[in-house]
Motif scaffolding. Structure first.
Motif, mmCIF file in Angstrom:
data_model
loop_
_atom_site.group_PDB
_atom_site.id
_atom_site.type_symbol
_atom_site.label_atom_id
_atom_site.label_comp_id
_atom_site.label_asym_id
_atom_site.label_seq_id
_atom_site.Cartn_x
_atom_site.Cartn_y
_atom_site.Cartn_z
ATOM 1 N N ARG A 127 87.085 43.719 61.044
ATOM 2 C CA ARG A 127 86.171 42.609 61.308
ATOM 3 C C ARG A 127 86.566 41.462 60.390
ATOM 4 N NH1 ARG A 127 79.803 42.315 59.822
ATOM 5 N NH2 ARG A 127 79.335 40.376 60.910
ATOM 6 N N LEU A 128 87.009 40.352 60.976
ATOM 7 C CA LEU A 128 87.377 39.184 60.197
ATOM 8 C C LEU A 128 86.220 38.201 60.207
ATOM 9 C CD1 LEU A 128 91.082 38.604 61.277
ATOM 10 C CD2 LEU A 128 90.166 40.075 59.504
ATOM 11 N N TYR A 129 85.352 38.365 59.246
ATOM 12 C CA TYR A 129 84.200 37.498 59.075
ATOM 13 C C TYR A 129 83.836 37.596 57.606
ATOM 14 C CZ TYR A 129 79.744 35.233 60.093
ATOM 15 O OH TYR A 129 78.689 34.369 60.139
ATOM 16 N N ASN A 130 83.944 36.503 56.892
ATOM 17 C CA ASN A 130 83.789 36.530 55.441
ATOM 18 C C ASN A 130 82.328 36.703 55.045
ATOM 19 O OD1 ASN A 130 86.523 36.133 55.296
ATOM 20 N ND2 ASN A 130 86.337 33.922 55.163
ATOM 21 N N LEU A 131 82.050 37.812 54.387
ATOM 22 C CA LEU A 131 80.705 38.148 53.932
ATOM 23 C C LEU A 131 80.738 38.582 52.472
ATOM 24 C CD1 LEU A 131 79.500 40.440 56.859
ATOM 25 C CD2 LEU A 131 78.833 38.087 56.448
ATOM 26 N N ASP A 132 79.613 38.466 51.815
ATOM 27 C CA ASP A 132 79.467 39.002 50.474
ATOM 28 C C ASP A 132 78.627 40.272 50.602
ATOM 29 O OD1 ASP A 132 79.424 39.406 47.778
ATOM 30 O OD2 ASP A 132 78.057 37.768 47.323
ATOM 31 N N VAL A 133 79.289 41.400 50.735
ATOM 32 C CA VAL A 133 78.612 42.675 50.986
ATOM 33 C C VAL A 133 78.315 43.366 49.657
ATOM 34 C CG1 VAL A 133 78.818 44.919 52.117
ATOM 35 C CG2 VAL A 133 79.782 42.888 53.191
ATOM 36 N N PHE A 134 77.046 43.684 49.426
ATOM 37 C CA PHE A 134 76.650 44.398 48.212
ATOM 38 C C PHE A 134 77.116 45.840 48.301
ATOM 39 C CE2 PHE A 134 73.424 46.868 45.844
ATOM 40 C CZ PHE A 134 73.701 46.365 44.584
ATOM 41 N N GLU A 135 77.663 46.343 47.218
ATOM 42 C CA GLU A 135 78.187 47.711 47.130
ATOM 43 C C GLU A 135 79.176 47.975 48.263
ATOM 44 O OE1 GLU A 135 75.065 50.584 46.765
ATOM 45 O OE2 GLU A 135 74.433 49.808 44.834
ATOM 46 N N TYR A 136 80.175 47.136 48.317
ATOM 47 C CA TYR A 136 81.221 47.226 49.330
ATOM 48 C C TYR A 136 81.928 48.575 49.237
ATOM 49 C CZ TYR A 136 85.336 45.928 52.008
ATOM 50 O OH TYR A 136 86.335 45.876 52.933
ATOM 51 N N GLU A 137 82.134 49.238 50.363
ATOM 52 C CA GLU A 137 82.818 50.526 50.389
ATOM 53 C C GLU A 137 84.325 50.308 50.397
ATOM 54 O OE1 GLU A 137 81.440 53.281 53.313
ATOM 55 O OE2 GLU A 137 79.411 52.474 53.217
ATOM 56 N N LEU A 138 85.035 51.035 49.557
ATOM 57 C CA LEU A 138 86.482 50.906 49.477
ATOM 58 C C LEU A 138 87.157 51.477 50.717
ATOM 59 C CD1 LEU A 138 87.077 51.913 45.764
ATOM 60 C CD2 LEU A 138 87.009 49.629 46.738
#
Length: 103
Positions: A8-19
């Protein structure tokens, strides 16, 4: 790990991003390259809308499907003898990296 969902190419600031997850990424650049013994090719998909890239294994190699939610699509192809030529063509299109400051 085998991915089952498209990138998914959509710039977001995701909290606790999964590696190691193809979910929304920082700094998404819709640019793909393909290499062979004879030539190299690059494709730059210019669209500001949310975009998905699905990469699968096909009968003759990798296959990619590009899906954008809306907007106008500008597609740029770069053809060269080797990957360095593709990178140079991409930089001529989008701009070269600025040199960092010297302190």
């Amino acid at each position: 790990q085998k991915y089952t969902h498209p990138y998914r190419l959509y710039n977001l600031d995701v909290f606790e991003y999964e590696l190691d997850e193809p979910m929304a990424l920082y700094g998404a650049i819709p640019f793909i390259t393909a290499l062979s013994d004879q030539a190299s090719v690059g494709a730059f998909w210019l669209n500001s809308a949310e975009t998905y890239i699905d990469i699968k294994q096909g009968a003759r190699g990798k296959v990619s499907h590009w899906i954008s939610e809306s907007g106008t699509i500008d597609l740029f192809f770069m053809i060269g003898d080797h990957p360095k030529a593709i990178a140079k063509e991409y930089a001529l299109l989008t701009g070269f990296q600025a040199m960092p400051q010297e302190f």
